[in-house]
Every structure is written in structure tokens, then in C-alpha cells.
Design an enzyme around this catalytic site. Structure first.
Site, PDB file in Angstrom:
ATOM      1  N   CYS A 228       0.814  -1.218   0.000  1.00  0.00           N
ATOM      2  CA  CYS A 228       0.000   0.000   0.000  1.00  0.00           C
ATOM      3  C   CYS A 228       0.847   1.266   0.000  1.00  0.00           C
ATOM      4  O   CYS A 228       2.019   1.260   0.368  1.00  0.00           O
ATOM      5  CB  CYS A 228      -0.980   0.041   1.166  1.00  0.00           C
ATOM      6  SG  CYS A 228      -1.939  -1.462   1.437  1.00  0.00           S
ATOM      7  N   ARG A 229       0.252   2.346  -0.427  1.00  0.00           N
ATOM      8  CA  ARG A 229       0.822   3.686  -0.406  1.00  0.00           C
ATOM      9  C   ARG A 229      -0.297   4.638   0.000  1.00  0.00           C
ATOM     10  O   ARG A 229      -1.460   4.420  -0.352  1.00  0.00           O
ATOM     11  CB  ARG A 229       1.350   4.112  -1.776  1.00  0.00           C
ATOM     12  CG  ARG A 229       2.334   3.179  -2.437  1.00  0.00           C
ATOM     13  CD  ARG A 229       3.770   3.373  -1.939  1.00  0.00           C
ATOM     14  NE  ARG A 229       3.958   2.787  -0.617  1.00  0.00           N
ATOM     15  CZ  ARG A 229       5.072   2.908   0.101  1.00  0.00           C
ATOM     16  NH1 ARG A 229       6.078   3.617  -0.352  1.00  0.00           N
ATOM     17  NH2 ARG A 229       5.169   2.318   1.260  1.00  0.00           N
TER      18      ARG A 229
END
Length: 250
Positions: free
Chosen positions: A2-3
């Protein structure tokens, strides 16, 4: 793995100005992240945005890659907000790919995201999850580590804890229960006077921030080639006035 990113500023900016338009925007990070640290190669398992406006808090989440949602890409140029959190997801193996599993999670004016993984899930969080009442556990957005972390943060906020203290406590308790976890958390909420507070953590994952005349942006990866400040590991980042940033050890 994720970011995500969060922004608070003195005046509204478009979601696109942070999420889709910069050269290394969150959109680009969804298919070409620069610093996943072994946590996958792309972030194609959904995305979401939670933002504030004059009509209240709002959110948009979808289990598809951001680059496939043309309607959102168009809306992002039209929606402006002084405070928002956005995320793209790389699902941990064994966890569902669904709208409910996509960050950011929202409860009223509280918006929350988690980049990382809780080691030993779900058994490692058994004792911590015992703090939560059965109704909360049965109504989680998704059966994921991130959703449980969100419930634990929310419980502390409901008890009157300061947002930074609530996030720090959940980080400490989770690392005690699940050493080696990656816990980049991001919480956006409002204070007693309605001012936005953004809290973010760096725990075994990348994080940087940029403060300029448009406010403060905190992101997993710098969005452009300006002078972003990298955040050291085991640090808590807090901005309460859309101008200054406080970084303290966890």
C-alpha cells in the site's frame, strides 16, 4: 504493501493536485511505486479518498486499480478540499479484495489509513482485539488487520484520547503483540474548534513530508522533486495548524 498520503492546508486544493497530477502522484505509485521494501510490486487491489468539504466529510472507495476508474480521475479534478487522505492498496495474501477492505476508513470526520502488515495475523492481535466489544468486531468494514487497527484507534478516540496519543498507543501495543509489523498509520480528524489534525507514523516503511504555502502533505513517497523531508523509522508526525510539523520518537 500500500501507499498513502494526507494533506491539510489553509485553503482547499483539488484532490487531483496530490492524488493524480504530480509526476509521482499516488496514481503513479499505484502502478510504479518506488519504495515498497519487499511488500509487493504494485498497488492494484483498490483505492480510496476521504475528504472534508463545506457540506461535511465524504469518502470514495473502490476495489479496482485507481487507473481503471475514469470517473474518479475526472472527479478528482473537480473536488477541492483543505484536508484529505488518499490510499492505494496492495492486499496481503489471504486478505479480501473488496470495497470494505480499502483505505481510507471513515467514521464521521475521522479518516484512517494503514500501510503495512501485522505479523502473525490474526492470532497476534487476539488479546488486543479482546478490547473491542462483539458488535464492533461483527461490524468491521472487512476481516483485515487494518480494519482492526482502525477499530482500536477509534476506541481510544471515543475515550477522549488525543489523536496523536491514540495512534501512538495502538502502535506500541501492536508492536508488543506482533514484533516486526509494518505500521505506517495515518489519521485525519478535527479538533474542538473544527481545525484538522493529521497524524502519521513511520514504522518499518517509507514516509516523507512537504510543508509549503499550500499546507502540509505527508506521503509514503515524495510526489515530485521538491525538497521533501524523509521521516526516520519509529517516528510520529503531527500537524495541527496546516503549517508546522512536529516529529517525535515513538
Amino acid at each position: 504493501m500500500c501507499r498513502h498520503l494526507g494533506h491539510v492546508g489553509p485553503r482547499p486544493v483539488t484532490l487531483a493536485s496530490r492524488v493524480t497530477e504530480p509526476p509521482h502522484s499516488l496514481l503513479v505509485q499505484s502502478y510504479a511505486p518506488a519504495d515498497m521494501r519487499g511488500g509487493g510490486t504494485v498497488n492494484a487491489d483498490g483505492f480510496g479518498v476521504g475528504w472534508y468539504s463545506d457540506t461535511g466529510p465524504h469518502s470514495y472507495r473502490s476495489p479496482v486499480p485507481m487507473w481503471t476508474d475514469g470517473s474518479f480521475l475526472d472527479l478528482a479534478t473537480a473536488i477541492s478540499s483543505p484536508a484529505f487522505v488518499a490510499a492505494v492498496r496492495s492486499a496481503t495474501v489471504g486478505m479480501p479484495v473488496s470495497t470494505g477492505a480499502c483505505a481510507p476508513f471513515r467514521d464521521g470526520d475521522r479518516v484512517f489509513s494503514h500501510n503495512g502488515v501485522v505479523r502473525g495475523w490474526p492470532g497476534s492481535l487476539r488479546d488486543l482485539a479482546a478490547e473491542l466489544d462483539p458488535e464492533t468486531l461483527m461490524t468491521l468494514d472487512a476481516p483485515t488487520d487494518s480494519a482492526v487497527l482502525w477499530a482500536l484507534v477509534r476506541r481510544r478516540l471515543d475515550a477522549g484520547k488525543d489523536p496523536a496519543d491514540a495512534v501512538a498507543d495502538v502502535i506500541t501495543r501492536t508492536l508488543d503483540a506482533a514484533p516486526g509489523s509494518r505500521l505506517n498509520l495515518m489519521l485525519l480528524t478535527t479538533g474542538p474548534a473544527g481545525e484538522p489534525t493529521l497524524v502519521a507514523t513511520a514504522v518499518d516503511h517509507a514516509l516523507s513530508y512537504l510543508a509549503d504555502d499550500e499546507g502540509v502533505t505527508v506521503a509514503s513517497e515524495p510526489l515530485d522533486d521538491r525538497a521533501w523531508t524523509p521521516v526516520d523509522d519509529r517516528r510520529l508526525v503531527v500537524t495541527r495548524d496546516a503549517a508546522t510539523v512536529a516529529v517525535t520518537a515513538l
